[in-house]
Design a protein around this motif. Structure first.
Motif, mmCIF file in Angstrom:
data_model
loop_
_atom_site.group_PDB
_atom_site.id
_atom_site.type_symbol
_atom_site.label_atom_id
_atom_site.label_comp_id
_atom_site.label_asym_id
_atom_site.label_seq_id
_atom_site.Cartn_x
_atom_site.Cartn_y
_atom_site.Cartn_z
ATOM 1 N N ASN A 37 32.358 77.811 16.661
ATOM 2 C CA ASN A 37 33.527 78.670 16.726
ATOM 3 C C ASN A 37 33.918 79.011 15.285
ATOM 4 O O ASN A 37 34.179 78.112 14.491
ATOM 5 C CB ASN A 37 34.673 77.955 17.435
ATOM 6 N N VAL A 38 33.926 80.314 14.970
ATOM 7 C CA VAL A 38 34.222 80.770 13.619
ATOM 8 C C VAL A 38 35.310 81.845 13.693
ATOM 9 O O VAL A 38 35.163 82.824 14.420
ATOM 10 C CB VAL A 38 32.957 81.350 12.940
ATOM 11 N N ARG A 39 36.385 81.629 12.956
ATOM 12 C CA ARG A 39 37.469 82.612 12.886
ATOM 13 C C ARG A 39 37.709 82.976 11.425
ATOM 14 O O ARG A 39 37.814 82.098 10.587
ATOM 15 C CB ARG A 39 38.756 82.050 13.480
ATOM 16 N N ALA A 40 37.833 84.292 11.174
ATOM 17 C CA ALA A 40 38.132 84.775 9.826
ATOM 18 C C ALA A 40 39.546 85.333 9.822
ATOM 19 O O ALA A 40 39.950 86.031 10.759
ATOM 20 C CB ALA A 40 37.132 85.850 9.417
ATOM 21 N N TYR A 41 40.306 84.995 8.765
ATOM 22 C CA TYR A 41 41.694 85.430 8.620
ATOM 23 C C TYR A 41 41.895 86.108 7.276
ATOM 24 O O TYR A 41 41.286 85.721 6.280
ATOM 25 C CB TYR A 41 42.646 84.231 8.699
ATOM 26 N N ASN A 42 42.790 87.081 7.263
ATOM 27 C CA ASN A 42 43.130 87.756 6.029
ATOM 28 C C ASN A 42 44.147 86.917 5.246
ATOM 29 O O ASN A 42 44.667 85.923 5.752
ATOM 30 C CB ASN A 42 43.685 89.158 6.312
ATOM 31 N N TYR A 43 44.433 87.332 4.029
ATOM 32 C CA TYR A 43 45.360 86.606 3.155
ATOM 33 C C TYR A 43 46.737 86.423 3.787
ATOM 34 O O TYR A 43 47.457 85.485 3.467
ATOM 35 C CB TYR A 43 45.497 87.320 1.809
ATOM 36 N N ASP A 44 47.113 87.304 4.723
ATOM 37 C CA ASP A 44 48.427 87.207 5.376
ATOM 38 C C ASP A 44 48.345 86.453 6.712
ATOM 39 O O ASP A 44 49.270 86.511 7.508
ATOM 40 C CB ASP A 44 49.033 88.591 5.582
ATOM 41 N N ASP A 45 47.237 85.777 6.967
ATOM 42 C CA ASP A 45 46.967 84.987 8.175
ATOM 43 C C ASP A 45 46.735 85.833 9.425
ATOM 44 O O ASP A 45 46.673 85.302 10.529
ATOM 45 C CB ASP A 45 48.060 83.947 8.443
ATOM 46 N N SER A 46 46.586 87.143 9.290
ATOM 47 C CA SER A 46 46.218 87.971 10.437
ATOM 48 C C SER A 46 44.724 87.783 10.704
ATOM 49 O O SER A 46 43.930 87.611 9.783
ATOM 50 C CB SER A 46 46.548 89.440 10.176
ATOM 51 N N GLU A 47 44.347 87.790 11.988
ATOM 52 C CA GLU A 47 42.955 87.518 12.348
ATOM 53 C C GLU A 47 42.067 88.710 12.041
ATOM 54 O O GLU A 47 42.368 89.845 12.425
ATOM 55 C CB GLU A 47 42.844 87.152 13.829
ATOM 56 N N ILE A 48 40.967 88.452 11.333
ATOM 57 C CA ILE A 48 39.969 89.481 11.055
ATOM 58 C C ILE A 48 39.026 89.569 12.234
ATOM 59 O O ILE A 48 38.803 90.635 12.794
ATOM 60 C CB ILE A 48 39.197 89.179 9.753
ATOM 61 N N THR A 49 38.435 88.441 12.623
ATOM 62 C CA THR A 49 37.536 88.407 13.770
ATOM 63 C C THR A 49 37.304 86.965 14.199
ATOM 64 O O THR A 49 37.648 86.022 13.477
ATOM 65 C CB THR A 49 36.191 89.104 13.472
ATOM 66 N N CYS A 50 36.689 86.810 15.367
ATOM 67 C CA CYS A 50 36.351 85.498 15.918
ATOM 68 C C CYS A 50 34.966 85.598 16.546
ATOM 69 O O CYS A 50 34.686 86.547 17.282
ATOM 70 C CB CYS A 50 37.386 85.107 16.974
ATOM 71 N N LEU A 51 34.092 84.646 16.237
ATOM 72 C CA LEU A 51 32.761 84.550 16.829
ATOM 73 C C LEU A 51 32.600 83.168 17.429
ATOM 74 O O LEU A 51 33.053 82.177 16.856
ATOM 75 C CB LEU A 51 31.679 84.756 15.774
ATOM 76 N N THR A 52 31.929 83.092 18.576
ATOM 77 C CA THR A 52 31.747 81.808 19.228
ATOM 78 C C THR A 52 30.467 81.806 20.046
ATOM 79 O O THR A 52 29.886 82.858 20.311
ATOM 80 C CB THR A 52 32.967 81.482 20.124
ATOM 81 N N GLY A 53 30.050 80.625 20.448
ATOM 82 C CA GLY A 53 28.894 80.513 21.332
ATOM 83 C C GLY A 53 28.337 79.107 21.369
ATOM 84 O O GLY A 53 28.673 78.267 20.541
ATOM 85 N N ASP A 54 27.523 78.867 22.376
ATOM 86 C CA ASP A 54 26.775 77.617 22.494
ATOM 87 C C ASP A 54 25.331 77.940 22.184
ATOM 88 O O ASP A 54 24.751 78.870 22.753
ATOM 89 C CB ASP A 54 26.873 77.036 23.897
ATOM 90 N N VAL A 55 24.744 77.162 21.295
ATOM 91 C CA VAL A 55 23.393 77.423 20.828
ATOM 92 C C VAL A 55 22.532 76.202 21.095
ATOM 93 O O VAL A 55 22.909 75.091 20.738
ATOM 94 C CB VAL A 55 23.420 77.724 19.315
ATOM 95 N N THR A 56 21.380 76.431 21.726
ATOM 96 C CA THR A 56 20.455 75.335 21.987
ATOM 97 C C THR A 56 19.250 75.474 21.075
ATOM 98 O O THR A 56 18.602 76.511 21.054
ATOM 99 C CB THR A 56 20.005 75.332 23.453
ATOM 100 N N PHE A 57 18.992 74.431 20.319
ATOM 101 C CA PHE A 57 17.837 74.404 19.443
ATOM 102 C C PHE A 57 16.864 73.374 20.031
ATOM 103 O O PHE A 57 17.131 72.188 19.965
ATOM 104 C CB PHE A 57 18.250 73.999 18.029
ATOM 105 N N PRO A 58 15.771 73.860 20.628
ATOM 106 C CA PRO A 58 14.823 72.927 21.302
ATOM 107 C C PRO A 58 14.185 71.943 20.348
ATOM 108 O O PRO A 58 14.076 72.153 19.195
ATOM 109 C CB PRO A 58 13.786 73.844 21.917
#
Length: 182
Positions: free
Chosen positions: A161-182
């Motif tokens: 889960n990755v969230r990016a925020y601007n200097y004023d704490d407003s959300e830039i974007t959010c990326l998420t997921g479950d990843v399986t590495f065999p």
């Protein structure tokens, strides 16, 4: 062309690759996502392209609209290069400036491996993502980054889960997921 959405993703991704080359980067890019495990998918959407990533926090106002993310190869291969391509739009009047940051959390099952905050502008400069630097102006961004996947990446399913925020704490974007590495 610049690519802020990709920038955000690449910044998040490549900075993680640099900081946590074995467990974080490789895990994050592997390949299976389970949207049902993440809030029953209510505030998630798949991102166009060949990648396992989902955009999250869709009920929140975000300044970066990620149009597409491609990983090649997908899933990544241990001991080889991974090419990340991303496209997106930083909406006006947003300017990403110094003081912006990225919150990253990676879990293996119930075990938290990483919970860290990174300076977004510093990561852009240190990881040379198509020469992007702060401040970033509104507009379309198209970014490509190649990273090395370590041979030593341990197998497992990682929740990212990755969230990016601007200097004023407003959300830039959010990326998420479950990843399986065999």
């Amino acid at each position: 062309m610049q690519s802020l959405p990709l920038l955000s993703f690449l910044l998040l991704f490549s900075s993680l690759v640099q900081c946590f080359p074995i467990s974080f980067f490789n895990s994050m890019k592997t390949h299976f996502f389970d949207a049902k495990k993440l809030n029953d998918g209510a505030d998630l959407r798949p991102i166009n392209g060949d990648s396992p990533l989902l955009q999250c926090d869709l009920l929140e106002v975000q300044s970066l609209n990620i149009n597409e993310i491609d990983l090649s190869p997908n899933p990544p291969v241990r001991g080889s290069e991974l090419e990340i391509k991303a496209k997106g739009v930083l909406k006006s009047p947003t300017i990403i400036d110094y003081g912006s940051y990225i919150d990253v959390e990676v879990r293996l099952g119930y075990i938290r491996l990483i919970s860290q905050t990174y300076d977004l502008c510093e990561q852009l400069e240190e990881n040379d993502i198509d020469g992007l630097e702060c401040p970033l102006q509104p507009g379309f961004y198209d970014v490509t980054k190649i990273v090395e996947i370590p041979q030593e990446v341990p197998p497992g399913t990682y929740s990212v889960n990755v969230r990016a925020y601007n200097y004023d704490d407003s959300e830039i974007t959010c990326l998420t997921g479950d990843v399986t590495f065999p």
